[in-house]
Scaffold this active site. Structure first.
Site, PDB file in Angstrom:
ATOM      1  N   ASP A  10       8.431  24.353 -53.386  1.00 21.16           N
ATOM      2  CA  ASP A  10       8.071  23.113 -52.784  1.00 21.16           C
ATOM      3  C   ASP A  10       7.972  22.210 -54.063  1.00 21.16           C
ATOM      4  OD1 ASP A  10       6.854  20.790 -51.878  1.00 21.16           O
ATOM      5  OD2 ASP A  10       5.427  21.850 -50.628  1.00 21.16           O
ATOM      6  N   ILE A  11       8.575  21.250 -54.371  1.00 21.26           N
ATOM      7  CA  ILE A  11       8.325  20.269 -55.533  1.00 21.26           C
ATOM      8  C   ILE A  11       7.424  19.666 -55.320  1.00 21.26           C
ATOM      9  CG2 ILE A  11       9.589  18.313 -54.378  1.00 21.26           C
ATOM     10  CD1 ILE A  11      11.141  17.976 -57.058  1.00 21.26           C
ATOM     11  N   ASN A  24      15.934   7.185 -50.572  1.00 19.60           N
ATOM     12  CA  ASN A  24      16.970   6.598 -49.939  1.00 19.60           C
ATOM     13  C   ASN A  24      16.793   5.018 -50.493  1.00 19.60           C
ATOM     14  OD1 ASN A  24      15.077   4.674 -48.123  1.00 19.60           O
ATOM     15  ND2 ASN A  24      14.820   6.718 -47.006  1.00 19.60           N
ATOM     16  N   ASP A  34      12.094  13.071 -49.797  1.00 24.40           N
ATOM     17  CA  ASP A  34      11.399  11.979 -49.800  1.00 24.40           C
ATOM     18  C   ASP A  34      10.221  12.021 -49.052  1.00 24.40           C
ATOM     19  OD1 ASP A  34      11.440   9.176 -50.526  1.00 24.40           O
ATOM     20  OD2 ASP A  34      12.974   8.806 -49.025  1.00 24.40           O
ATOM     21  N   SER A 122      21.093  14.815 -53.416  1.00 28.43           N
ATOM     22  CA  SER A 122      22.163  14.310 -52.494  1.00 28.43           C
ATOM     23  C   SER A 122      22.584  15.770 -51.550  1.00 28.43           C
ATOM     24  CB  SER A 122      23.179  13.904 -53.065  1.00 28.43           C
ATOM     25  OG  SER A 122      23.231  12.575 -53.233  1.00 28.43           O
ATOM     26  N   THR A 123      21.898  16.938 -51.741  1.00 28.02           N
ATOM     27  CA  THR A 123      22.267  18.079 -50.793  1.00 28.02           C
ATOM     28  C   THR A 123      21.734  18.065 -49.478  1.00 28.02           C
ATOM     29  OG1 THR A 123      20.700  19.507 -51.772  1.00 28.02           O
ATOM     30  CG2 THR A 123      22.850  19.350 -53.108  1.00 28.02           C
ATOM     31  N   GLY A 124      20.787  17.312 -49.290  1.00 34.05           N
ATOM     32  CA  GLY A 124      20.218  17.415 -47.870  1.00 34.05           C
ATOM     33  C   GLY A 124      21.095  16.526 -46.863  1.00 34.05           C
ATOM     34  N   VAL A 125      20.542  15.605 -46.454  1.00 36.13           N
ATOM     35  CA  VAL A 125      21.290  14.747 -45.188  1.00 36.13           C
ATOM     36  C   VAL A 125      22.298  14.190 -45.744  1.00 36.13           C
ATOM     37  CG1 VAL A 125      19.301  14.440 -43.764  1.00 36.13           C
ATOM     38  CG2 VAL A 125      19.745  12.751 -45.789  1.00 36.13           C
ATOM     39  N   TYR A 126      22.672  13.989 -47.142  1.00 36.61           N
ATOM     40  CA  TYR A 126      23.942  13.295 -47.857  1.00 36.61           C
ATOM     41  C   TYR A 126      24.736  14.184 -47.787  1.00 36.61           C
ATOM     42  CZ  TYR A 126      20.968   8.990 -48.608  1.00 36.61           C
ATOM     43  OH  TYR A 126      20.343   7.737 -48.613  1.00 36.61           O
TER      44      TYR A 126
END
Length: 169
Positions: A10-11, A24, A34, A122-126
Site C-alpha cells: 500500500d503506497i 486524474n 488517487d 496508468s495501469t488501473g482504470v486507464y
C-alpha cells in the site's frame, strides 16, 4: 545513481519524502491510488489541490505533467500528483507515460526529496498493460537525471510486482 527498489503493498503506508499520486486531471481525487491517497492523507491534500485549480490549473493538470502538494497525514512530506495517459491501441502514448515519471522526478528535485515512492501509473482504470507500463517506468527512472537517491515502486499486487521485477533485473 538512483537506487530502484520494489515492494508489494500500500503506497499510502510508505515512509518517504514524496509519494507520487496517479491522479486524474481534476486533481480533486478519484478512484484507485488517487482515492486512497486522498482518503489516508486527509483534507489538507484536497485543500492544496483546490488552491492549484483556482490558480495555475483552472482547466486541470495536463497529462504527463506533475505538481506537488502537502502530504497531509501521510508519512511523507509531499504528494506529487501526475496525470497518466489512458492506454490506446490507436495512438502511441508511451512518451506521455514516460513524462509522468520524468516530471515527477523533476518536481522531487525542486523540492529536495531524496526518497520517492511511485505507483504503476496508468495501469488501473486507464488500462495500460502492466508489462509495457513496467518497461516504460523502470527505463525512464533509470535514465533520469535526478538527485533522488531512492525510487521505490510500490505495487499493489503480485502481478504488478512480477512485471516490474522482470524489468528491474
Amino acid at each position: 545513481m538512483t537506487t530502484i527498489t520494489l515492494v508489494q503493498g500500500d503506497i499510502t503506508r510508505r515512509r518517504v519524502d514524496a509519494i507520487v499520486n496517479a491522479a486524474n486531471s481534476s486533481l480533486l481525487g478519484g478512484s484507485g491510488v488517487d482515492g486512497a491517497i486522498h482518503r489516508r492523507g486527509g483534507p489538507a491534500i484536497l485543500e492544496d489541490c483546490r488552491r492549484l485549480r483556482a490558480s495555475h490549473y483552472g482547466k486541470g493538470l495536463p497529462t504527463g505533467k506533475a505538481v506537488a502538494t502537502t502530504a497531509g497525514e501521510l508519512d511523507a512530506r509531499w504528494v506529487i500528483h501526475t496525470v497518466g495517459p489512458r492506454y490506446s491501441t490507436e495512438e502511441d502514448r508511451s512518451e506521455l507515460l514516460a513524462s509522468c515519471y520524468r516530471e515527477s522526478l523533476r518536481i522531487a528535485d525542486e523540492l529536495g526529496a531524496r526518497t520517492v515512492a511511485f505507483p504503476a501509473v496508468s495501469t488501473g482504470v486507464y488500462g495500460w498493460p502492466m508489462d509495457d507500463a513496467a518497461r516504460i517506468a523502470v527505463r525512464t527512472v533509470r535514465e533520469a537525471r535526478t538527485a533522488v537517491e531512492e525510487v521505490t515502486f510500490v505495487l499493489f499486487d503480485e502481478r504488478a510486482y512480477e512485471a516490474f521485477a522482470a524489468q528491474a533485473r
